[in-house]
Motif scaffolding. Sequence first.
Motif, PDB file in Angstrom:
ATOM      1  N   ASP A  26      -8.327  -5.475 -75.396  1.00 41.14           N
ATOM      2  CA  ASP A  26     -10.334  -6.091 -75.916  1.00 41.14           C
ATOM      3  C   ASP A  26     -10.061  -6.889 -74.541  1.00 41.14           C
ATOM      4  O   ASP A  26      -9.850  -8.604 -75.257  1.00 41.14           O
TER       5      ASP A  26
ATOM      6  N   LYS B 269     -13.172  -9.640 -72.068  1.00 42.72           N
ATOM      7  CA  LYS B 269     -13.842  -9.795 -71.461  1.00 42.72           C
ATOM      8  C   LYS B 269     -14.004 -11.017 -69.901  1.00 42.72           C
ATOM      9  O   LYS B 269     -13.442 -12.422 -70.211  1.00 42.72           O
TER      10      LYS B 269
ATOM     11  N   GLY C 237     -10.698   4.445 -75.147  1.00 43.92           N
ATOM     12  CA  GLY C 237     -11.408   3.618 -75.607  1.00 43.92           C
ATOM     13  C   GLY C 237     -12.207   3.433 -73.904  1.00 43.92           C
ATOM     14  O   GLY C 237     -12.579   4.614 -73.666  1.00 43.92           O
TER      15      GLY C 237
ATOM     16  N   ASP D 180      -5.198  -0.499 -76.576  1.00 41.85           N
ATOM     17  CA  ASP D 180      -5.481  -1.775 -76.967  1.00 41.85           C
ATOM     18  C   ASP D 180      -5.854  -2.746 -77.343  1.00 41.85           C
ATOM     19  O   ASP D 180      -5.320  -4.064 -77.047  1.00 41.85           O
TER      20      ASP D 180
ATOM     21  N   THR E  11       0.317  -4.915 -73.964  1.00 38.86           N
ATOM     22  CA  THR E  11      -1.126  -5.504 -74.548  1.00 38.86           C
ATOM     23  C   THR E  11      -1.406  -6.902 -74.047  1.00 38.86           C
ATOM     24  O   THR E  11      -0.235  -7.280 -73.735  1.00 38.86           O
TER      25      THR E  11
ATOM     26  N   GLU F 155     -15.980  -5.510 -69.323  1.00 39.40           N
ATOM     27  CA  GLU F 155     -15.209  -5.916 -70.581  1.00 39.40           C
ATOM     28  C   GLU F 155     -14.948  -5.208 -71.363  1.00 39.40           C
ATOM     29  O   GLU F 155     -14.818  -3.907 -70.395  1.00 39.40           O
ATOM     30  N   THR F 156     -13.347  -4.419 -71.318  1.00 36.62           N
ATOM     31  CA  THR F 156     -13.012  -3.548 -72.017  1.00 36.62           C
ATOM     32  C   THR F 156     -12.623  -3.502 -73.750  1.00 36.62           C
ATOM     33  O   THR F 156     -13.320  -4.965 -74.389  1.00 36.62           O
ATOM     34  N   ARG F 157     -12.862  -2.513 -74.326  1.00 40.12           N
ATOM     35  CA  ARG F 157     -13.019  -1.899 -75.710  1.00 40.12           C
ATOM     36  C   ARG F 157     -11.455  -1.506 -76.045  1.00 40.12           C
ATOM     37  O   ARG F 157     -11.842  -0.184 -75.615  1.00 40.12           O
ATOM     38  N   ASN F 158     -10.881  -1.759 -77.002  1.00 39.71           N
ATOM     39  CA  ASN F 158      -9.348  -0.604 -77.550  1.00 39.71           C
ATOM     40  C   ASN F 158      -9.329  -0.312 -76.155  1.00 39.71           C
ATOM     41  O   ASN F 158      -8.908   1.550 -76.965  1.00 39.71           O
TER      42      ASN F 158
ATOM     43  N   ASN G 239     -19.910   2.063 -69.787  1.00 39.83           N
ATOM     44  CA  ASN G 239     -18.381   3.142 -69.539  1.00 39.83           C
ATOM     45  C   ASN G 239     -18.039   3.638 -68.002  1.00 39.83           C
ATOM     46  O   ASN G 239     -18.491   4.995 -68.511  1.00 39.83           O
TER      47      ASN G 239
END
Lengths: 411, 260, 317
Positions: free
Chosen positions: B29, B31, B69, B27, B232, B11-14, B77
């Motif tokens: 996000d 999953k 991020g 940005d 994005t 998953e990626t966050r920001n 990470n």
Amino acid sequence: MAKDLYPNKDDLQKFVDARYRTAWVWQTVFLSALLIAILALSALILNVVDGAFGYVVYEFKKDPALVSEKPIDDLNQTELIALLKDNLSRGAYNKLNNEKVMETRSEGELYGLVIERIIQVKTLKTYPLFESLFNRAAIEAEVAEKFPGARLEFRSWLTPDFLTTPMSSRAEFAGVRTALFGTLWMVSIAISFALPVGIGAAIYLQEYASKKSLMNKIIQTNINNLAGVPSIVYGMLGLAIFVRAFEALTSGALFGVTDSNGRTILSAGLTMGILVLPLVIINAQEAIKAVPDSIRQAAYGVGATRWQTVWSHVLPNALPGILTGSILAMSRAVGETAPLIIVGASTFISVDPSGPFSKFTALPIQIYQWTARAQSEFHAIAAAAIIVLLVLLLTLNATAILLRNRFQRRY
Amino acid sequence: MQTETPQYAIETRNLSIFYGPFEAVKDVDLKIEKGKITAIIGPSGCGKSTLLRAFNRMNDFVPTSHVNGEILMHGINLYSKEIDPVEVRRRIGMVFQKPNPFPKSIYENIAWGARINGFKGNMDELVEQSLRGAALWDEVKDKLKESAYALSGGQQQRLCIARTIAIQPEIILMDEPASALDPISTLRIEELMQELKQNYTIIIVTHNMQQAARVSDFTAMMMLFGETRSGTVIEYDKTDIIFTRPGDKRTEDYVTGRFG
Amino acid sequence: MTTETQSLAPVPEQNSVPVSLRRKLRLGEGLLEAILFVVGFLTIFVTVSIVVVLGDQALLFFNDPQVGFREFFLTTQWQPSIGQFGIWALVSATLTTSAIAMLVALPLGLSSAIYLSEYASPRARSVLKPILEVLAGIPTVVYGYFALLFVTPLLRNLIGTENLGVYNMLSAGVVMGIMILPLIASMSEDALSAVPNSLREAAYAMGATPFEASIQVIVPAALSGIGAAIIVGLSRAVGETMIVAVASGATSKFTFNPLEAAETMTAHIARISGGDLSYNTIDYNSLFAIALVLFVVTLALNLFSQWIVSRFREQYE
């Protein structure tokens, strides 16, 4: 309305014709520049060939008939030795015997000694090939008039013996053996220095260093500049560093060699190695650049480290290119003359080099020295040596081209 | 902490990805579900490949790139300092847009990656299994020693997939894997993906909407937006939802071909 | 799917040992990178050595009470035996031979490049280019032989033996021009072929003849690349040793007359160091001062040409 401002009908035709004529004239001019280049190359090659063969006028100081009853050509080994013993002073004979025992010398060698030491050939005049071929009558007339009693013979200065005999102060007996060995040693040392260092530097610059970093830019600019430094400056560098500063190493004093100074094959080889280094690096970089990025990505994609990628994929694929470049660098080292003069090639040496700490001469050095002599027979052997050099270079370059074509990959 | 979410492979966050000062992806996000095929679609130049390459740190090779991020795999990470990019790539395999086999034999193409990663088992078996896994075995079993370049484009691409599954990654990234192939080869790759998804999580970038609809379980729609023209993800959902009743007008325009 | 592929599935326990993603200590990798960096850096060291060695010895020379900076750079007599060290005696010969070389190489090299790039068919190129490459690969000492034993006699026949000696700068310069020709030709050709085809097509679409297109559109567009080629050629001429050492004579003389014999900087270094020269004498040190001048001049020329090329490249991006 603007239409009228351009030429039309007949004028137009004339105008266009004139422009085409100009174009044609200039195309001819451009082409002739290339033809001049070809002409110059042909003139150079013909000039060398012209010098290496031709009529020679010579005389014998001693008539062979007086020395031996049988023609000397027919004598066998023992007879030749006996002849030498009889006609040379005891000291001179012993000296020759000490250099190499008479009985171990071949018939050809002994024959050469007889001609050189007893009969004593003296070259009076040499004629170039084309004059010899097309103006034979005039030559014969001139010889009969100017050199009565002398012999006239068509001679090829380039013979198998020329390759295998060492240097001599007499052009008639000189060969390039010593120089060939010197060149071989020197180039081997140069390449064994320049190749690993050059390929390593190229790998660093292409595969490791960040293309944008200042350090990388400095190194890259520096390599380009080094490639443009005159070869004679490298000679001065070699003189100051290898010949003088590191004399203990390059003369072999550290290894127990006592009878030499820093002017050795090792110094020359290292100097030449530094000279060709930028060439090796630039060529290797080109070869590495030619390996497509997709191969690197594929390797990284299966989890290879940088070195694994370089070692298993980049290097094997770049190898033909690197080798081709290295052979070209080698041929540069073979032909370079100026740095060798500076580093101190010997002017006269007739013993084969025995190792890196030997004094040396090299093929281009011989050519230089023989060309600089006033007598025409030396120019003749210079021409013969040039043919040897050019054939050597041609072989090297042909190998490079062959290699390139053989291993060229299509990605 | 909700980092341990076993059904997600990554998953990626920001997540933002920069080339120098330019923010190419902004940005994000996402999953990514485990054992599913996730397609990333969107107009060209919107950062699909950039995003994909961020997952296995292939962007590291672009000297000016950097990431803000997080990309989490097993809650770790991938961009934190102590992470080894080499190890990341070994766990997250990749198939590229153009088939890029090594200029070696078919056998070596597969064996090399396994060998450098310390594979100790029976190499012949591994090669066969991988080739079977990539549905290539029957076509090449008699010419394993021949150059991989002798294969057709479609076969080369399946060889690249075989090479990837040989190192047993958890996730396979595919960057428009069929764009250089003919329709029949494309079909075979797509069938193969359905088989692979039993064992692997697959993320595929494609510009071909039909392909995304055919093969994927989830779809992420990317688009350029804002003054910086950064890409994005504007919508991410089950594929049938994206293609039948998308929540975003722009997605609807794009998937129905109304997008200029 | 067969059971075999099942075994290829990721090993389940990976989920519980995510630690394996940690950066490993790859000692070998680091060591190798360090070695490669050192090797790459060695090239910088070579340049530094050149500067230090030449500068150091040259300093010894300039510090000698017998000579001064001013004398070296401002006088025109070079006679070490009577303590005269005016480098202009050698520079004049270098300038003269280089100028002749450029007069030969520039028009011929540029014309060849234009022909090869704009006119020649692929077949003609495949024949003509290797010939230029052969010309470029001939060792300079062979060119020296050619100058002394072919070009000089030829020129003496044309001009008259009373006007032209056995050693002269004209013959050396002409042959040097032939030597540089392939360099200028190949560099210029690269510059010409780097001009985008769209420009060429645009010119032809306006109704230009090939000549008009190449001279008025393509050559101007490639001008900086051609300029770089010319400068590199000049730098080669200035640094060339063997041709002048063989053919232009062994007397240092301040003259710009190509019919006379005079010694260039390079030829002087070669002749003096080829003899028996004892270290640490003023003669020996003077050679390093000359070499330093030579190095600085050629370096400046090379940097200049690189600067031109890099500017040129930016214009096209």
